[in-house]
Design a protein around this motif. Structure first.
Motif, PDB file in Angstrom:
ATOM      1  N   GLU A 205       0.834  -1.203   0.000  1.00  0.00           N
ATOM      2  CA  GLU A 205       0.000   0.000   0.000  1.00  0.00           C
ATOM      3  C   GLU A 205       0.869   1.253   0.000  1.00  0.00           C
ATOM      4  O   GLU A 205       0.515   2.277  -0.563  1.00  0.00           O
ATOM      5  CB  GLU A 205      -0.930  -0.010   1.219  1.00  0.00           C
ATOM      6  CG  GLU A 205      -2.097  -0.965   1.029  1.00  0.00           C
ATOM      7  CD  GLU A 205      -2.921  -1.166   2.287  1.00  0.00           C
ATOM      8  OE1 GLU A 205      -2.583  -0.578   3.326  1.00  0.00           O
ATOM      9  OE2 GLU A 205      -3.905  -1.924   2.213  1.00  0.00           O
TER      10      GLU A 205
ATOM     11  N   ASP B  82      -2.441   4.951   7.669  1.00  0.00           N
ATOM     12  CA  ASP B  82      -2.799   6.328   7.326  1.00  0.00           C
ATOM     13  C   ASP B  82      -4.053   6.822   8.038  1.00  0.00           C
ATOM     14  O   ASP B  82      -4.686   7.769   7.595  1.00  0.00           O
ATOM     15  CB  ASP B  82      -2.979   6.452   5.808  1.00  0.00           C
ATOM     16  CG  ASP B  82      -3.980   5.442   5.298  1.00  0.00           C
ATOM     17  OD1 ASP B  82      -4.425   4.602   6.111  1.00  0.00           O
ATOM     18  OD2 ASP B  82      -4.325   5.501   4.107  1.00  0.00           O
TER      19      ASP B  82
ATOM     20  N   ALA C 290      -8.821   1.597  13.709  1.00  0.00           N
ATOM     21  CA  ALA C 290      -9.937   0.932  13.043  1.00  0.00           C
ATOM     22  C   ALA C 290     -10.645   0.008  14.023  1.00  0.00           C
ATOM     23  O   ALA C 290     -11.846  -0.214  13.917  1.00  0.00           O
ATOM     24  CB  ALA C 290      -9.438   0.142  11.838  1.00  0.00           C
TER      25      ALA C 290
ATOM     26  N   SER D 232     -17.240  -1.117  10.735  1.00  0.00           N
ATOM     27  CA  SER D 232     -17.085  -1.228  12.186  1.00  0.00           C
ATOM     28  C   SER D 232     -15.818  -1.997  12.573  1.00  0.00           C
ATOM     29  O   SER D 232     -15.482  -2.070  13.748  1.00  0.00           O
ATOM     30  CB  SER D 232     -18.317  -1.892  12.796  1.00  0.00           C
ATOM     31  OG  SER D 232     -18.519  -3.154  12.217  1.00  0.00           O
TER      32      SER D 232
ATOM     33  N   LYS E  36     -14.849  -5.323  11.211  1.00  0.00           N
ATOM     34  CA  LYS E  36     -14.936  -6.789  11.139  1.00  0.00           C
ATOM     35  C   LYS E  36     -13.808  -7.376  10.290  1.00  0.00           C
ATOM     36  O   LYS E  36     -13.091  -8.282  10.707  1.00  0.00           O
ATOM     37  CB  LYS E  36     -16.305  -7.202  10.569  1.00  0.00           C
ATOM     38  CG  LYS E  36     -17.474  -6.630  11.346  1.00  0.00           C
ATOM     39  CD  LYS E  36     -18.798  -7.117  10.819  1.00  0.00           C
ATOM     40  CE  LYS E  36     -19.107  -6.659   9.404  1.00  0.00           C
ATOM     41  NZ  LYS E  36     -19.295  -5.200   9.287  1.00  0.00           N
ATOM     42  N   THR E  37     -13.672  -6.818   9.085  1.00  0.00           N
ATOM     43  CA  THR E  37     -12.626  -7.323   8.191  1.00  0.00           C
ATOM     44  C   THR E  37     -11.244  -7.068   8.794  1.00  0.00           C
ATOM     45  O   THR E  37     -10.315  -7.863   8.625  1.00  0.00           O
ATOM     46  CB  THR E  37     -12.747  -6.653   6.810  1.00  0.00           C
ATOM     47  OG1 THR E  37     -14.034  -6.963   6.282  1.00  0.00           O
ATOM     48  CG2 THR E  37     -11.680  -7.139   5.855  1.00  0.00           C
ATOM     49  N   THR E  38     -11.127  -5.971   9.505  1.00  0.00           N
ATOM     50  CA  THR E  38      -9.845  -5.644  10.135  1.00  0.00           C
ATOM     51  C   THR E  38      -9.437  -6.761  11.100  1.00  0.00           C
ATOM     52  O   THR E  38      -8.268  -7.172  11.125  1.00  0.00           O
ATOM     53  CB  THR E  38      -9.955  -4.303  10.878  1.00  0.00           C
ATOM     54  OG1 THR E  38     -10.434  -3.320   9.960  1.00  0.00           O
ATOM     55  CG2 THR E  38      -8.616  -3.877  11.443  1.00  0.00           C
TER      56      THR E  38
ATOM     57  N   TYR F 281      -1.716  -7.546   8.584  1.00  0.00           N
ATOM     58  CA  TYR F 281      -1.169  -6.399   9.320  1.00  0.00           C
ATOM     59  C   TYR F 281      -0.833  -6.890  10.721  1.00  0.00           C
ATOM     60  O   TYR F 281      -1.315  -7.937  11.145  1.00  0.00           O
ATOM     61  CB  TYR F 281      -2.207  -5.283   9.451  1.00  0.00           C
ATOM     62  CG  TYR F 281      -2.728  -4.762   8.146  1.00  0.00           C
ATOM     63  CD1 TYR F 281      -2.066  -3.746   7.470  1.00  0.00           C
ATOM     64  CD2 TYR F 281      -3.893  -5.282   7.586  1.00  0.00           C
ATOM     65  CE1 TYR F 281      -2.552  -3.256   6.270  1.00  0.00           C
ATOM     66  CE2 TYR F 281      -4.380  -4.802   6.380  1.00  0.00           C
ATOM     67  CZ  TYR F 281      -3.702  -3.797   5.731  1.00  0.00           C
ATOM     68  OH  TYR F 281      -4.180  -3.309   4.535  1.00  0.00           O
TER      69      TYR F 281
ATOM     70  N   GLN G  80     -13.321 -10.879   2.277  1.00  0.00           N
ATOM     71  CA  GLN G  80     -14.426 -10.141   1.670  1.00  0.00           C
ATOM     72  C   GLN G  80     -14.148  -9.795   0.213  1.00  0.00           C
ATOM     73  O   GLN G  80     -15.024  -9.887  -0.623  1.00  0.00           O
ATOM     74  CB  GLN G  80     -14.637  -8.859   2.474  1.00  0.00           C
ATOM     75  CG  GLN G  80     -16.008  -8.293   2.305  1.00  0.00           C
ATOM     76  CD  GLN G  80     -16.259  -7.202   3.323  1.00  0.00           C
ATOM     77  OE1 GLN G  80     -15.331  -6.705   3.957  1.00  0.00           O
ATOM     78  NE2 GLN G  80     -17.496  -6.836   3.507  1.00  0.00           N
TER      79      GLN G  80
END
Ligand code: ATP
Ligand code: MG
Length: 573
Positions: A105, A342, A346, A368, A370-372, A381, A412
């Motif tokens: 990224e 950045d 989260a 919210s 969830k994927t994190t 990460y 996802q």
């Protein structure tokens, strides 16, 4: 340039041989005008045809050798340049494959693409020219000056006097070139980005009739690229032209001076002829050197960009795993907080624990976190604070390979590759045919695959574009379920399945995946109500944690969601 030198090392012997051949050829070239002067001033006055023929023959052989040596050396150089670039490109690709998500990224996908394509191409060009002319031009330059000194030192002085001016000029302009070419390559990145977006989004663009808008966007980027290219080239183009001017002035000066010297009997006409030839050789050598400088600027800018990627060190380095630690939990989040590089956090202060074979459901509004949470478990990460334990061990102590071997996941934004359905499910791993068939059944993919004429051998387009949303999801599910992984993460992976199929999938998970620990992320209460624990998230924070019944009894948000989705009726399967 250290990069290029390092990459040339394996070809040391070939490079050396090429340099020797090139060197000999160039020496021959240098000798030719001197030979001519000798014939004119010494041999012809003797009026002996045999001697004239002999020296003429020597000249012929020398020039034939020079020609041969140049061709052979250039061919060798092309091959070395090709091999070296291939090597660099390979290493770059390898490196990119292992970059962390954050690092990718950081550089940007488009920039990585142009580094593998356009920057390596610049290196290829630079290498070729540097080796072809980088040896020849300096030899011609220095050798030419040395020989002219022996022929006539006074005339050489005239020539040498203009050298410093030229040198200062060339280095000054080239110094300006590197940043300009750096900027140019950044514009190439932008162009790749725009084209990529356009091609990947082509369906959307067509559906919304945004072609004109996209074309305008492309034209803007393209124009910026042209501008950057013009600036870089105009700056550097000044150098050969100015050089030409100075050398021609020098030439005129030499002719004037030599006319006086011949008249005064200080030098011979043959020497002047040779001198003028050398002067042209030196002039061309200088021009070549400026061209090398231009390409060098460009190559250096590209080499720096490539090096920036190659130098990146993996930040997710595994520690040591303590095999003796027994544990009763599979996965523990202990006060975990994470912020993307950045942005603000989260997720904040998330804690939960899942025992082997248990199911954790995660629910929450869009954005919210969830994927994190799923990304942190997969170590795409590393969390900012808190602790994550997998099998009782700090998750950072696992190598990514070891971790991913034990986790099956449908993310996802997961992708399928342009290959057969079978290869997409196996995904480079070894599983038996039985396991494969079982996974297809569990993923509820049997029905649609059986309907395909070529079944499992059906070839998918990139990103599975020739499948429906639900079919894609089933293939992805089969890829995650195959071999009954230790831990299964399904992030919104049944959203495109109809209610009936979703229920069948949950049944398969309950019956065939008893030992598998399951993390199910979903928007539908029905998908997770049977989970052992449900984690409710809002804007990155936990606002509920417990069983369906507990939450339904005590959590207003959960009650609201449940009411909204079911109208208060109990869902049965
Ligand atoms: N790669 C990223 N870089 C920076 N910020 C990100 C990145 N991915 C997600 N975020 C931010 O982190 C927050 C949580 O995102 P996340 O994807 O975890 O939400 P989610 O709960 O999965 O949402 P959804 O239900 O829409 O999938 C969001 O505010 C989002 O903007
Ligand atoms: Mg998500």
């Amino acid at each position: 340039m250290k990069l290029i030198i390092n990459y040339l090392k394996p070809y040391r012997s070939r490079v050396t041989l090429g340099v020797i051949i090139k060197f000999l050829g160039t020496m021959m070239e240098l000798v030719l005008p001197w030979n001519l002067a000798y014939i004119l001033d010494q041999v012809i006055p003797q009026k002996d045809p045999k001697k004239i023929l002999f020296w003429g023959g020597v000249m012929l052989v020398a020039s034939a050798f020079a020609l041969w040596a140049n061709i052979v050396a250039n061919r060798m150089v092309s091959r070395i340049a090709k091999d070296t670039t291939e090597h660099i490109r390979g290493d770059l690709f390898h490196k990119i494959t292992y970059l962390d998500t954050t690092q990718i990224e950081d550089v940007g996908v488009s920039s990585l693409v142009s580094r593998v394509t356009s920057d390596t191409y610049n290196i290829h060009l630079t290498l070729g020219v540097m080796m072809r002319m980088g040896i020849r031009a300096p030899i011609l330059l220095v050798g030419g000056i040395l020989i002219t000194t022996t022929l006539d030192p006074i005339l050489t002085l005239v020539l040498v006097a203009i050298m410093p001016i030229v040198f200062v000029m060339v280095t000054h302009i080239s110094k300006k070139g590197v940043p300009l070419f750096g900027k140019l390559q950044k514009q190439v990145d932008q162009l790749v980005l725009t084209v990529r977006e356009n091609v990947t989004g082509s369906r959307v663009i067509k559906a919304l009739s945004k072609e004109a808008y996209e074309r305008q966007r492309f034209e803007n980027v393209n124009q910026s690229l042209v501008n950057a290219e013009t600036t870089a080239n105009v700056t550097l183009a000044a150098s050969p032209a100015l050089l030409d001017l100075f050398l021609n002035l020098g030439l005129t000066l030499v002719i004037v001076v030599s006319a006086y010297r011949v008249n005064a009997g200080l030098t011979q006409p043959g020497v002047i002829v040779a001198f003028l030839t050398y002067f042209t050789i030196i002039l061309n050598a200088m021009l070549s050197i400026t061209r090398i400088f231009v390409l060098y600027s460009r190559g250096l800018a590209s080499a720096n960009r490539i090096n920036e990627v190659l130098r990146k060190k993996p930040t997710l380095v595994p520690g040591a795993i303590d095999q003796r630690k027994p544990t009763s939990t599979k996965l523990v989040f202990d006060d975990v907080t994470f912020a993307y590089p950045d942005g603000g956090p989260a997720i904040e202060n998330i804690s939960f624990s899942v025992k082997p074979g248990e199911t954790l459901g995660i629910m929450g509004a869009t954005g919210s976190g969830k994927t994190t949470i799923a990304s942190l478990i997969l170590r795409l990460y590393d969390r900012t604070a808190g602790q994550i334990l997998f099998d009782g061990q700090e998750i950072k102590h696992y190598s990514l390979d070891a971790l991913h071997q034990r986790i099956g996941a449908v993310l996802q934004k997961d992708v399928l590759f342009a290959d057969t359905i079978r290869e997409n499910i196996l995904f480079g791993r070894t599983f038996s045919e039985e396991q494969l068939q079982q996974a297809i059944d569990d993923a509820q993919a049997r029905e649609f695959i059986d309907k395909l004429a070529d079944g499992l051998e059906h070839h998918l387009e990139a990103k599975g574009q020739n499948l429906s949303g639900g079919q894609k999801q089933r293939v992805l599910l089969a890829r995650a379920l195959i071999g009954q992984p230790d831990l299964l993460i399904l992030d919104d992976s049944s959203s495109a399945l109809d209610y009936h199929t979703d229920a069948n999938l949950r049944k398969a998970l309950r019956t065939h995946f008893v030992d598998t620990t399951k993390i199910l992320i979903a928007q539908r209460v029905s998908s997770i109500q049977h989970a052992d624990k449900i984690l409710l998230l809002d804007k990155g924070k936990m606002i509920g944690y417990g069983t369906h019944d507990e939450l339904l009894a005590a959590n207003p948000t959960y009650q609201e969601i449940y009411q909204g989705q079911t109208g208060g009726q109990v869902i049965e399967e």
